[in-house]
Design an enzyme around this catalytic site. Structure first.
Site, short mmCIF file in Angstrom:
data_model
loop_
_atom_site.label_atom_id
_atom_site.label_comp_id
_atom_site.label_asym_id
_atom_site.label_seq_id
_atom_site.Cartn_x
_atom_site.Cartn_y
_atom_site.Cartn_z
N LYS A 1 0.82 -1.22 0.00
CA LYS A 1 0.00 0.00 0.00
C LYS A 1 0.86 1.27 0.00
CE LYS A 1 -2.54 0.97 3.59
NZ LYS A 1 -3.45 0.75 4.71
N GLY B 1 5.34 -13.32 15.72
CA GLY B 1 6.69 -13.05 15.25
C GLY B 1 6.85 -13.46 13.78
N LYS C 1 -7.21 -13.02 10.78
CA LYS C 1 -8.24 -13.62 11.64
C LYS C 1 -9.52 -12.80 11.72
CE LYS C 1 -4.67 -11.73 13.83
NZ LYS C 1 -3.27 -11.91 14.09
N GLY D 1 -0.11 -18.72 15.53
CA GLY D 1 1.18 -18.70 14.85
C GLY D 1 1.63 -20.06 14.38
N LYS E 1 -9.61 -15.39 16.83
CA LYS E 1 -8.99 -16.72 16.71
C LYS E 1 -9.90 -17.79 17.32
CE LYS E 1 -4.28 -14.86 16.74
NZ LYS E 1 -3.16 -14.41 17.57
N ASP F 1 -8.15 -9.89 19.21
CA ASP F 1 -7.36 -10.86 18.44
C ASP F 1 -7.63 -12.28 18.94
OD1 ASP F 1 -4.80 -11.30 16.64
OD2 ASP F 1 -4.40 -12.35 18.52
N1 HSE Z 1 -0.68 -9.85 17.27
C1 HSE Z 1 -0.79 -11.28 17.23
C2 HSE Z 1 -0.34 -11.84 18.56
C3 HSE Z 1 0.04 -11.81 16.10
O1 HSE Z 1 0.28 -11.10 19.32
O2 HSE Z 1 -0.61 -13.00 18.85
C4 HSE Z 1 -0.17 -13.26 15.80
O3 HSE Z 1 -1.48 -13.52 15.42
#
Ligand code: HSE
Length: 404
Positions: A43, A299, A101, A130, A201, A197
């Site tokens: 972007k 990460g 997600k 992850g 998930k 987040d």
């Molecule tokens: N921001 C997310 C975390 C990254 O800290 O788990 C991985 O999904």
């Protein structure tokens, strides 16, 4: 017949942030993947890039209409733009790997249908936990009705912050800043620390674990952004740590509940020693009791590796079958459960909003007050917007009563 060994993947990559760069590096180091990135759509035009300029474009169509590109990998953080890209790619007959997600939790119902109608695949193991292959395990191994609950630390950033606070006495602000510098946090870290987040998930895991896609707006989530020294001292004095935990639990066969809350963790719990950016997932089932998955949850390289695994799975024509959704009677979501919580407050007016079912302990000191009591998940859900404005902190003690 196509020769499987020469069946190379030509990738169009959207996004070149922490995970995109991690993936690029992982692909350079893995000789056997037989996958190359042809073009990268980004972007920000002014940003200096670490790769030759000819690899970059600012125009999504350059990737979506490129006949050589047979796989789109979407690693951007704007959920609305990600939805448009993924949808168009699938409709264009290109399979997709996505790590978004929020986008998935909001749009999977439609994207599942598009996959079916267009004989293409959308894989997203990298979107949850992850490097831990939790989604594919739920699909393949837990494809029967024995699964009872999934509980876990699903957010690396908040876990990293809590580790720095509990192990090293760092301030919340310093720990958050460091999580951002290390590339663990989302561009808007509220997503991490306020439980969004983890909640997105959890919605994805609940779909693969139980077969029901829950509207994210229906899930109560609360995070760690209002944690104070009082709460840390309380947990430490009781021999516990505080961790941000997401849980989905089956209730009496036909119903299930899900929520995200900080939890007071005892040393006996598997996730007590999950520190830093690691995630840990406890799977509980009828007859097999508990199983535990553990690994880096955030990460560049751990997540880049998870994306590579989705890429190579595409190469072998793997796709999610959504077995629980398609072959089971999916359970219905309920908030009719009681959770025992620790509620720290300063002002009686703040406390008055919480309609407890019962209170077992009260403390009123010179600096702060707390109660321990049972409260309906529905009551917490109805307070979800107000809670964030109050000077309180809530943590689940781990006790849960089923009302249905
Ligand atoms: N921001 C997310 C975390 C990254 O800290 O788990 C991985 O999904």
């Amino acid at each position: 017949m196509t020769n499987e060994k020469n069946n190379s993947l030509v990738i169009g990559l959207f996004g070149f942030g922490v995970v995109g760069q991690g993936l690029y590096q992982v692909l350079q180091d893995v000789q056997t993947a037989n996958a190359t990135i042809k073009s990268i759509c980004v972007k920000q035009k002014e940003k200096l890039r670490s790769l030759p300029q000819h690899l970059f474009t600012f125009e999504p169509d350059d990737l979506l209409n490129d006949k050589d590109i047979n796989l789109i990998v979407e690693l951007i953080d704007d959920a609305d733009a990600a939805y448009q890209i993924v949808k168009r790619a699938l409709l264009n007959g290109k399979s997709v790997v996505s790590g978004n997600k929020k986008m998935l939790a909001h749009h999977l119902d439609e994207l599942i249908e598009i996959q079916k109608d267009n004989s293409v695949a959308l894989l997203y193991d990298a979107s949850a936990c992850g490097s831990i292959p939790v989604i594919r395990n739920l699909e393949e191994y837990y494809d029967n009705d024995l699964l009872q609950s999934i509980t876990g630390i699903l957010n690396g950033s908040s876990n990293f912050i809590l580790s720095r606070i509990f192990q090293d006495n760092w301030s919340y602000a310093d720990a958050l800043k460091h999580a951002q510098e290390l590339g663990f946090a989302e561009s808007n870290p509220t997503f991490d620390v306020d439980g969004y987040d983890s909640m997105y998930k959890l919605v994805i895991l609940a779909l693969h674990g139980f077969g029901t896609l829950v509207d994210p707006a229906d899930v109560f989530h609360y995070g760690i952004s209002t944690i104070s020294d009082h709460d840390i001292r309380y947990a430490t004095e009781k021999g516990r740590k505080i961790k941000l935990v997401a849980q989905v639990t089956k209730i009496n066969g036909r119903r299930f509940s899900l929520f995200v809350l900080p939890k007071l963790i005892t040393p006996e719990e598997y996730i007590y020693n999950v520190e830093d950016e690691y995630n840990g997932v406890i799977i509980e089932g009828q007859f097999y009791d508990k199983q535990f998955m553990f690994g880096k949850g955030a990460g560049a390289f751990p997540t880049g590796s998870a994306v590579l695994s989705d890429i190579t799975a595409q190469k072998h024509h793997y796709r999610y079958e959504y077995k629980k959704l398609n072959f089971f009677d999916p359970p219905v979501v309920t908030r009719n459960i009681n959770l025992e919580v620790y509620l720290r407050y300063h002002d009686l007016l703040d406390l008055s909003h919480f309609d407890f079912e019962s209170i077992s302990e009260k403390y009123a000191g010179p600096d702060y007050h707390y109660v321990i009591g049972k409260i309906k998940l529905e009551t917490l859900y109805n307070l979800k917007n107000l809670i964030r404005k109050l000077n309180v902190f809530i943590a689940w003690t781990g006790k849960l009563d089923i009302n249905d």
